[in-house]
Structures are given as structure tokens and as C-alpha cells.
Design an enzyme around this catalytic site. Sequence first.
Site, mmCIF file in Angstrom:
data_model
loop_
_atom_site.group_PDB
_atom_site.id
_atom_site.type_symbol
_atom_site.label_atom_id
_atom_site.label_comp_id
_atom_site.label_asym_id
_atom_site.label_seq_id
_atom_site.Cartn_x
_atom_site.Cartn_y
_atom_site.Cartn_z
ATOM 1 N N GLN A 99 -91.544 -42.032 62.248
ATOM 2 C CA GLN A 99 -89.850 -42.434 62.445
ATOM 3 C C GLN A 99 -89.663 -41.480 63.536
ATOM 4 O O GLN A 99 -89.693 -40.112 63.260
ATOM 5 C CB GLN A 99 -89.031 -42.073 61.099
ATOM 6 C CG GLN A 99 -87.854 -42.590 61.345
ATOM 7 C CD GLN A 99 -86.880 -42.516 60.243
ATOM 8 O OE1 GLN A 99 -86.609 -41.446 59.989
ATOM 9 N NE2 GLN A 99 -86.274 -43.599 59.479
ATOM 10 N N TYR A 185 -77.129 -41.397 62.846
ATOM 11 C CA TYR A 185 -77.815 -40.426 64.032
ATOM 12 C C TYR A 185 -77.318 -41.193 65.508
ATOM 13 O O TYR A 185 -76.902 -42.224 65.486
ATOM 14 C CB TYR A 185 -79.312 -40.126 63.760
ATOM 15 C CG TYR A 185 -79.475 -39.423 62.445
ATOM 16 C CD1 TYR A 185 -78.465 -38.225 62.279
ATOM 17 C CD2 TYR A 185 -79.879 -40.103 61.266
ATOM 18 C CE1 TYR A 185 -78.886 -37.462 61.156
ATOM 19 C CE2 TYR A 185 -79.926 -39.146 60.001
ATOM 20 C CZ TYR A 185 -79.450 -37.786 59.977
ATOM 21 O OH TYR A 185 -79.574 -37.348 58.756
ATOM 22 N N ARG A 232 -84.900 -49.015 62.126
ATOM 23 C CA ARG A 232 -84.164 -48.881 60.996
ATOM 24 C C ARG A 232 -82.934 -48.955 61.111
ATOM 25 O O ARG A 232 -82.330 -48.131 62.018
ATOM 26 C CB ARG A 232 -84.826 -47.472 60.153
ATOM 27 C CG ARG A 232 -84.338 -47.607 58.644
ATOM 28 C CD ARG A 232 -84.824 -46.173 57.942
ATOM 29 N NE ARG A 232 -84.937 -46.504 56.363
ATOM 30 C CZ ARG A 232 -84.622 -45.611 55.549
ATOM 31 N NH1 ARG A 232 -84.108 -44.624 55.842
ATOM 32 N NH2 ARG A 232 -84.918 -45.931 54.337
ATOM 33 N N GLY A 321 -87.941 -44.402 48.148
ATOM 34 C CA GLY A 321 -87.692 -42.872 48.569
ATOM 35 C C GLY A 321 -87.994 -41.862 47.764
ATOM 36 O O GLY A 321 -89.316 -41.419 47.283
ATOM 37 N N ARG A 322 -87.125 -41.279 47.018
ATOM 38 C CA ARG A 322 -87.429 -40.092 45.959
ATOM 39 C C ARG A 322 -88.340 -40.402 45.022
ATOM 40 O O ARG A 322 -88.821 -39.436 44.622
ATOM 41 C CB ARG A 322 -85.822 -39.752 45.642
ATOM 42 C CG ARG A 322 -85.037 -39.341 46.361
ATOM 43 C CD ARG A 322 -83.694 -38.767 46.196
ATOM 44 N NE ARG A 322 -82.946 -40.279 46.210
ATOM 45 C CZ ARG A 322 -81.295 -40.337 45.917
ATOM 46 N NH1 ARG A 322 -80.857 -39.326 45.817
ATOM 47 N NH2 ARG A 322 -80.876 -41.546 45.827
#
Length: 366
Positions: A99, A185, A232, A321-322
Site C-alpha cells: 500500500q 490522506y 483503496r 484488520g485488527r
Amino acid sequence: MSGSLFSPYRLGGLELSNRIVMAPMTRARAGEDEVPSDLAPAYYAQRAGAGLIVTEATQIGPGAKGYSRTPGIYTPAQIAAWSAVTDAVHRRGGRIVAQLWHTGRVSHPMFHGGAKPPAPSAILPADTAIWAVGPDGTGGMVPCVEPREMDGAEIAATVSRFAAAAANAVAAGFDGVELHAANGYLIEQFLRDGSNRRTDRYGGSVDNRLRFLTEVVEAVTAAIGAERTGVRLSPLITLKGMSDGDPYGLFTRVVERLDALGVARLHFAEDDWDNGTPLPMEWRKVWRERFRGTIIVAGRYTVERAEALLEAGLVDMVAFGRPFVANPDLPERLRRGLPLAEFRADSLFGGGAAGYTDYPAVDSTG
């Protein structure tokens, strides 16, 4: 295309063992030179049971940084360290993409030689902070500052750095890249009217706000091929001051543009906290109709929710994810219906092996 979470999937030229994606997660364990940790090969290889791994967000070049101890992919040392990661993952039969990010205004002068960080417009993101390590070596949250507006030459240079980073990723052995156009971002800052108030060809109309993303994708696909390129997006996430007057209209145009550019993957990030807002079903249906490539979704999914969207043909893969932090063998645990371990939040950012490579796998022989 419908199918089970645990069935094989063909992604372009890649044969994937299942439809489970390890989502990108910042772990802040690189050195100050942005070289990935010596532990990174083990960390990613432990999780090679995912059909596809997306790495932690990785700086495309100098000036792209917004958090301490995050890795880059623009120096020989960084590329060599990432080569060790891809080798380790491939030896375990996994597939991995890098990424690529530029944090834009979500940064701090400490990463820019004391200067303000670059952004589409000089707008301070409300209630936004970055994780930074102080002189005493302790990490903590630091408020962002008002950024400066990028000029045309800097925009062009940034587009070129995305392309160079993508080429570096392929040279390092990655199976492709994912452009981070989500979570507030730089690329998303250009897309949204709440963060982009420019009056030149990069601001104003939706087509103008799409220009930076379009140029980045064109440059990256020219460098490594559209079949290796993914993007993404986070249409409904408003963290880091993100806002837009018409998110559905904007991101429908984004999806259409990315389909026209031939990118292989779209990865939608959804709210992953309690009472978060999932993507409306009608949005999913429209975007599925308008994008011919692979669609990945992430956002606190259970096996049941994932299977329902896969069966409906609305998505092709589902990212976690987590749960992958504390469960290196997550696909096996999900397949067998085994309990999931909880990650230790205090070791998420920074540190060494603790909370990174020391989570055990279950016995998978039963």
C-alpha cells in the site's frame, strides 16, 4: 461472482487460496530511516494464510511521511528490506501487495524540516493528530498544523514519486500495489470538496478534483500495469476532517473513472467501530455494476456478513484488520469456527516483537 470466503479466487494472474484479505494496518516499527523492521518478514509470513496481504501504508518518497516509524519504499535499503518480506511471504505460499501513501496534511513540521506539510489547500483538518515519537523515545499523539497549498510543480513531482514507488515495489517482489486514496490522506484530500478549495485545474468541479487521482493511476499503471494496481477508498469515513457535499455522486464518478482506467482492484474501507455506518446496499449495487474488476470491502466484518455479500455477488473478497493482529492464522480460525484472540492495544504502535510477532497460532492439525 459469488463464492465462499474460503474458496480459491483468481485475481488477474494471481491464484489466491481464499477470499480473505489482510487489511493494511500501521504498526510503526520501522527505523527512523523508514526501513522496515527486521521483524517484518516474520510478521507478514505468519499471516501468509490470507488470500492476499495488503501491507501497512508505505511512504512513496521524502515529504510523504506523517507518522513516526512508518516505512518507505524509495531508497535501496528500504527496497532490500521489503524484498525480505516478499520472499518470506512467497515461501509460505502467500500473495502480498504494497500500500502506497502520501499523508498530505495529516502530518507535522517535524517530518518536513520544520516546514508546513503539503496539501491541496491550506485547510487545517479539525481534531486530527498524528502518532509521533518524542526526543525521549516515547510515542504519543501530536496535533496537526495548518498545511501549505501545493503548487503545480510539486503535484507533478508527487505523481512521479507514486509511479517510482510502484516500480520499486515490483522490484522488491510485491505482487502489486494499492494506492491509498482513503482515510483522509493526500489523494482523498484532492477528491473531497471539504479539503480541496483550489481554483486551478485540480479544484472546483468533480472532474478537476479527480485529476490528481487520475494522473497518479495513469502514471502507476504505465509503470507496472493496470493488472497490478488497486485503489483503496473510504466514501463514508469522515475522520481527519473529511467531508463532501455529495459523497455518493463523487465516489460514483471515482468508481467509473477507475473502471475506465482498468485498475484491477477497488478496496472500500467502511467504519469499523461500534455504530459505524456501512455502505448503503444501493451504493454497493451501483458500484458493482460500474466496476468490472475485483471489489474488496473492509469494516468489522463477520464470516456471516462476508458470506452474505459474496453470495449476492456484490463483493469478491473481504478484508480483516485488527483480528489479523492477534490471530496470525486468522483464515484457519475462521474456517474452523475457533475463538479469536484479542489484540493488545498498547502494543499496536511502536515497540518490538511484543504485540507484533509473538501472538501464537492455534494447532491447525485437528
